[in-house]
Design an enzyme around this catalytic site. Structure first.
Site, mmCIF file in Angstrom:
data_model
loop_
_atom_site.group_PDB
_atom_site.id
_atom_site.type_symbol
_atom_site.label_atom_id
_atom_site.label_comp_id
_atom_site.label_asym_id
_atom_site.label_seq_id
_atom_site.Cartn_x
_atom_site.Cartn_y
_atom_site.Cartn_z
ATOM 1 N N THR A 133 -9.049 1.812 -19.247
ATOM 2 C CA THR A 133 -8.923 1.156 -17.950
ATOM 3 C C THR A 133 -10.055 1.668 -17.067
ATOM 4 O OG1 THR A 133 -7.501 2.915 -17.062
ATOM 5 C CG2 THR A 133 -6.395 1.055 -18.146
ATOM 6 N N LYS A 180 0.077 15.189 -10.299
ATOM 7 C CA LYS A 180 0.942 14.693 -11.373
ATOM 8 C C LYS A 180 1.983 15.742 -11.774
ATOM 9 C CE LYS A 180 -0.710 10.527 -12.061
ATOM 10 N NZ LYS A 180 0.108 9.328 -11.820
ATOM 11 N N ASP A 221 0.871 -1.166 0.000
ATOM 12 C CA ASP A 221 0.000 0.000 0.000
ATOM 13 C C ASP A 221 0.913 1.221 0.000
ATOM 14 O OD1 ASP A 221 -1.699 2.125 0.509
ATOM 15 O OD2 ASP A 221 -2.742 1.163 2.169
ATOM 16 N N ASN A 261 3.265 2.963 -10.602
ATOM 17 C CA ASN A 261 2.041 3.033 -11.392
ATOM 18 C C ASN A 261 0.800 3.331 -10.551
ATOM 19 O OD1 ASN A 261 0.195 2.202 -13.782
ATOM 20 N ND2 ASN A 261 -0.380 0.787 -12.145
ATOM 21 N N TYR A 302 -8.595 18.895 -10.350
ATOM 22 C CA TYR A 302 -7.540 19.554 -9.578
ATOM 23 C C TYR A 302 -6.645 18.576 -8.814
ATOM 24 C CZ TYR A 302 -9.970 23.917 -10.611
ATOM 25 O OH TYR A 302 -10.561 24.973 -11.255
#
Length: 231
Positions: A186, A155, A56, A83, A149
């Site tokens: 996905t 990112k 986790d 990822n 946001y």
């Protein structure tokens, strides 16, 4: 090569694990809650080359414990692919935004990769090593738009972390990249997405294996073909 992939139980993470195994690599598939039936079927097909790890990325103690286990076992890593990610508060205006959603996005999308780097970098010792952060064009300041946001800003921050880590690991020859995987079909990308996650995984593995070598990069932010993304 031994490859650690976080968020490997579904979506792009699963396809990355499957593609890496097909290419002959050994994979540590990190998954919150210990994985999925799909990972179990991969394990049946590839045996000991796949290790399913309960990881986790919001829990540093669990990450540290697993890193310590690998050290005790004398295992090394050739690549780390961060990822695991969340996309929440979609199309929520700033006036309606719940700041807890922002905090959680940073916990997973930024602090998660930082925790992984902190605990696993000492194991990243194999030849032609790589450290990849799965980013997004949503994190490009050049292409900023109102909305998403938590995801977009986290990112963007991840891209900054990539730049810092690139400079830190450059003396060791480690390839460090933020990678935009494309808009892919996905759970996160949705059914309207035009891209195929397995095709995206192939591009990312080509970068990892240095079949594709990005050239003349100003920043370490690329798409799956190795072309530089606008920061």
């Amino acid at each position: 090569m031994n490859i650690l992939i976080t968020g490997a139980s579904r979506g792009l993470g699963y396809e990355l694990a499957a593609e890496a195994l097909e290419r002959g690599h050994a994979v540590i598939a990190g998954a919150r809650g210990g994985g999925s039936g799909k990972l179990a079927r991969l394990s049946e097909a590839h045996g000991a080359r796949l290790t399913i790890a309960e990881l986790d990325v919001t829990d540093e103690a669990s990450i540290a414990a697993y890193a310590a286990r690998l050290k005790r076992e004398g295992r090394t890593l050739g690549a780390i692919i961060n990822n695991a990610a969340v996309l929440n508060a979609r199309e929520t205006s700033i006036e309606e935004l719940d700041m807890d959603d922002v905090v959680f996005s940073f916990e997973v999308n930024l602090y998660g990769p930082m925790r992984v780097a902190k605990q696993f970098l000492t194991l990243l010792t194999e030849e032609n090593a790589a450290f990849f952060n799965i980013s997004s064009e949503a994190g490009s300041i050049t292409k900023a738009y109102p909305g998403d946001y938590p995801y977009s800003i986290s990112k963007t921050a991840l891209n900054m972390f990539t730049e810092q880590l690139h400079r830190y690991l450059r003396p060791r020859g480690v390839q460090v990249l933020s990678i935009h995987p494309g808009w892919i079909k996905t759970d996160m990308g949705g059914e309207r997405a035009p891209g195929d996650p397995r095709s995206s995984a192939r591009g990312i593995l080509d970068l990892l294996e240095r079949r594709i070598v990005p050239k003349n990069l100003q920043f370490q932010f690329v798409d799956i073909t190795g072309q530089e993304m606008p920061i």
